[in-house]
Write a protein that holds these residues in place. Sequence first.
Motif, PDB file in Angstrom:
ATOM      1  N   SER A   1       0.776  -1.233  -0.138  1.00 32.34           N
ATOM      2  CA  SER A   1      -0.092  -0.097  -0.120  1.00 32.34           C
ATOM      3  C   SER A   1       0.811   1.439  -0.089  1.00 32.34           C
ATOM      4  N   TYR A   2       0.194   2.312  -0.236  1.00 28.39           N
ATOM      5  CA  TYR A   2       0.967   3.511  -0.386  1.00 28.39           C
ATOM      6  C   TYR A   2       0.150   4.821   0.291  1.00 28.39           C
ATOM      7  N   THR A   3       0.740   5.737   0.349  1.00 29.63           N
ATOM      8  CA  THR A   3       0.015   7.004   0.391  1.00 29.63           C
ATOM      9  C   THR A   3       0.317   8.241  -0.580  1.00 29.63           C
ATOM     10  N   THR A  16       1.202   9.798   5.957  1.00 31.89           N
ATOM     11  CA  THR A  16       1.925   8.428   6.049  1.00 31.89           C
ATOM     12  C   THR A  16       0.665   7.428   6.545  1.00 31.89           C
ATOM     13  N   LYS A  17       1.024   6.187   6.506  1.00 33.05           N
ATOM     14  CA  LYS A  17       0.137   5.350   6.962  1.00 33.05           C
ATOM     15  C   LYS A  17      -0.386   5.064   8.345  1.00 33.05           C
ATOM     16  N   GLU A  18       0.587   6.109   9.080  1.00 32.99           N
ATOM     17  CA  GLU A  18       0.221   6.294  10.673  1.00 32.99           C
ATOM     18  C   GLU A  18      -0.824   7.216  10.772  1.00 32.99           C
ATOM     19  N   GLN A  19      -1.207   8.049   9.879  1.00 35.43           N
ATOM     20  CA  GLN A  19      -2.223   9.250  10.189  1.00 35.43           C
ATOM     21  C   GLN A  19      -3.451   8.672  10.323  1.00 35.43           C
ATOM     22  N   TYR A  20      -4.532   9.450  11.087  1.00 31.39           N
ATOM     23  CA  TYR A  20      -5.770   9.120  11.142  1.00 31.39           C
ATOM     24  C   TYR A  20      -6.627  10.172  10.565  1.00 31.39           C
ATOM     25  N   GLU A 167      -8.554  -0.349  12.537  1.00 37.08           N
ATOM     26  CA  GLU A 167      -8.320   1.373  12.736  1.00 37.08           C
ATOM     27  C   GLU A 167      -9.478   2.252  12.739  1.00 37.08           C
TER      28      GLU A 167
END
Length: 172
Positions: A1-3, A16-20, A167
């Motif tokens: 996956s990508y952002t 980033t993948k960590e962002q909500y 998530e």
Amino acid sequence: SYTSGYADVEKKIPMTKEQYVNLYSCSKPATVTAALQLLEKGKIHLEYPLYAYIPEFKEMYIQTTDGNLVKAQNPITIGDLFTMTAGFSYDFDTEGFKRARELTGGKMDTVETIRCIASDPIHFEPGTHWRYSICHDVLAGLISVISGQKFRDYVKDNIFEPLHMTESVYHH
């Protein structure tokens, strides 16, 4: 996956993948899905009046264009909540919302809030017009009343977890 894109455009901070991400009105499909589950189980019926589940909605008044209040002739039905034809708006500066903020210390508990806004006038006869509004928020409160769970817990247990959406959450 990508952002792609930015978590903060002004500061040029990449996503980033960590962002909500807040979904806001994109959460409405989860609300409607939860209500459809209760419909499928026979716990709610589209033609039933909302006041059958939440008595505060028994007598509704319509704010006319000249500022008068007239008693609504039709009850708000569960179907009106699904289709946004209940007569509500998206005005959060009403007496009902103010009372809910006071009673909940600003936490705006879903059920307590919808019980408070039941005293606010609606904008048209239920079932006669469409207006994008808090109908699905009221539907979320109905889900809590029927299920006996906080709305966020019902959606987590019955939609997000079965779909492995670990998530996805409704804020507390």
